[in-house]
Design a protein around this motif. Sequence first.
Motif, PDB file in Angstrom:
ATOM      1  N   ASN A   8      10.428   4.828  -0.422  1.00 26.66           N
ATOM      2  CA  ASN A   8      11.623   5.024   0.642  1.00 26.66           C
ATOM      3  C   ASN A   8      11.364   4.421   2.029  1.00 26.66           C
ATOM      4  O   ASN A   8      10.253   4.145   2.485  1.00 26.66           O
ATOM      5  N   TYR A   9      12.579   3.660   2.440  1.00 24.02           N
ATOM      6  CA  TYR A   9      12.390   2.893   3.623  1.00 24.02           C
ATOM      7  C   TYR A   9      12.731   3.753   4.743  1.00 24.02           C
ATOM      8  O   TYR A   9      13.776   4.595   4.907  1.00 24.02           O
ATOM      9  N   TYR A  10      11.498   3.898   5.654  1.00 23.05           N
ATOM     10  CA  TYR A  10      11.592   4.589   6.838  1.00 23.05           C
ATOM     11  C   TYR A  10      11.089   3.906   8.089  1.00 23.05           C
ATOM     12  O   TYR A  10      10.042   3.615   8.364  1.00 23.05           O
ATOM     13  N   PRO A  11      12.088   3.235   8.859  1.00 22.92           N
ATOM     14  CA  PRO A  11      11.816   2.448   9.994  1.00 22.92           C
ATOM     15  C   PRO A  11      11.021   2.867  10.990  1.00 22.92           C
ATOM     16  O   PRO A  11       9.898   1.915  11.348  1.00 22.92           O
ATOM     17  N   PRO A  12      10.927   4.108  11.263  1.00 22.90           N
ATOM     18  CA  PRO A  12       9.684   4.399  12.447  1.00 22.90           C
ATOM     19  C   PRO A  12       8.319   4.142  12.253  1.00 22.90           C
ATOM     20  O   PRO A  12       7.561   4.227  12.798  1.00 22.90           O
TER      21      PRO A  12
END
Length: 435
Positions: free
Chosen positions: A325-329
């Motif tokens: 899952n892409y999770y920028p923070p």
Amino acid sequence: MKQTHVKPADGKLGIMVVGCGAVTTTFITGVLMARKGLAKPVGSMTQYDKIRVGKGKEKKYLPYSEIVPLTKLKDIEFATWDVYPQNAYQAAMYAEVLQEKHIEPVKDELEKIVPMPAAFDKNFAKRIDGDNVMKTNNRWEMVEQLREDIRRFKTEKGLARVVVIWAASTEIYVPVDEDVHYRLADLENAMKNDDKARVAPSMCYAYAALSEGAPFIMGAPNTTVDIPAMWELAEKTKTPIAGKDFKTGQTLVKSGFAPMIGARCLGLKGWFSTNILGNRDGLVLDEPENFRTKEVSKLSTLETILKAENQPDLYEDYYHKVRINYYPPRNDNKEGWDNIDIFGWMGYPMQIKINFLCRDSILAAPLLLDLCLLSDLAIRAGRFGIQRFLSFFLKSPMHDYVEGEEAVNNLYQQYTMLKNAIREIGGYEADEEID
């Protein structure tokens, strides 16, 4: 060191990295800092591991460099290709993996590493938008320009040898096609005919490297050198190849933990793995076609360790799922969760939970160093084609699937293969069994 046929590591080694992002800049910065005595290359087998050679009274534990002639860190020169034109210092600052105080001491050296235009096709990485891209009309011109880049780097830096390693984004999934990927002549024709669907840009890098006698290492799960046409080229040019996909976080855990379950004869009902990741790799993998490439790589590990045909009572029909899952923070600080449903005596269920808060590039950087130094060692030892002893560092180790060979994914068996190869190259007996 015993007398062997290995050529000495004389002269400079050029390491050319495809991609100048978080992994690459962490790797390069770490090497530059280590050779100034300002950092320790922790995690690197070639710099820290010791291998037993001999038995009984002759037994001793030696670092790799005392068994085989490895290139010294001071003799390495770096070059990169990237779609973004920022130099390695700018890219390292942007990546925010390392603190500024760990980058500044080698700022001058990093600034001199300016990425060459990349061989790039946006269809293979739709989330990437850089403009530092080579101008070519077809795949064959990509190959020719890459070969010229390798030759120029070698000449300008006065290098004795070059290794090329891929540390760029995961490309979309390219299924192996017998009409293009099985014979070298067919692959070359596809490149000349600009077959954009079946010839990935990464294949152009690999073809160029092997044609120039440079070992090529695939650090992503792309379909690149794991095809018979590339094996044919590696044999023809007497050049080592390795891949694919750096084994850093969750798969490292899986390849070490699954053998424990198997050794203890416990049963498995299911293994669910999920990750969150926020760097450019996470962004690219947010695209379903690119994730498919990674999924195939990550799913291959468990099934070769816990096999239903060997223990049907324990491993029949277990459920294995992988998610990213892409999770920028979170940026480069990847987090992996594993939920493992096992069963024991009389079929009673139990669970294991693993939460690995890791740093993707910090784990990957020493792998790049080891893979490059050991591939360079391999070519000096006269080894070419698939280097199975490097499986220890890779998620989805290359193997000859045409002949029905199965990849070795058990971490401890992989470590035995690595140690035996170092022993052999150093003139000692390869004296451990791969059970």
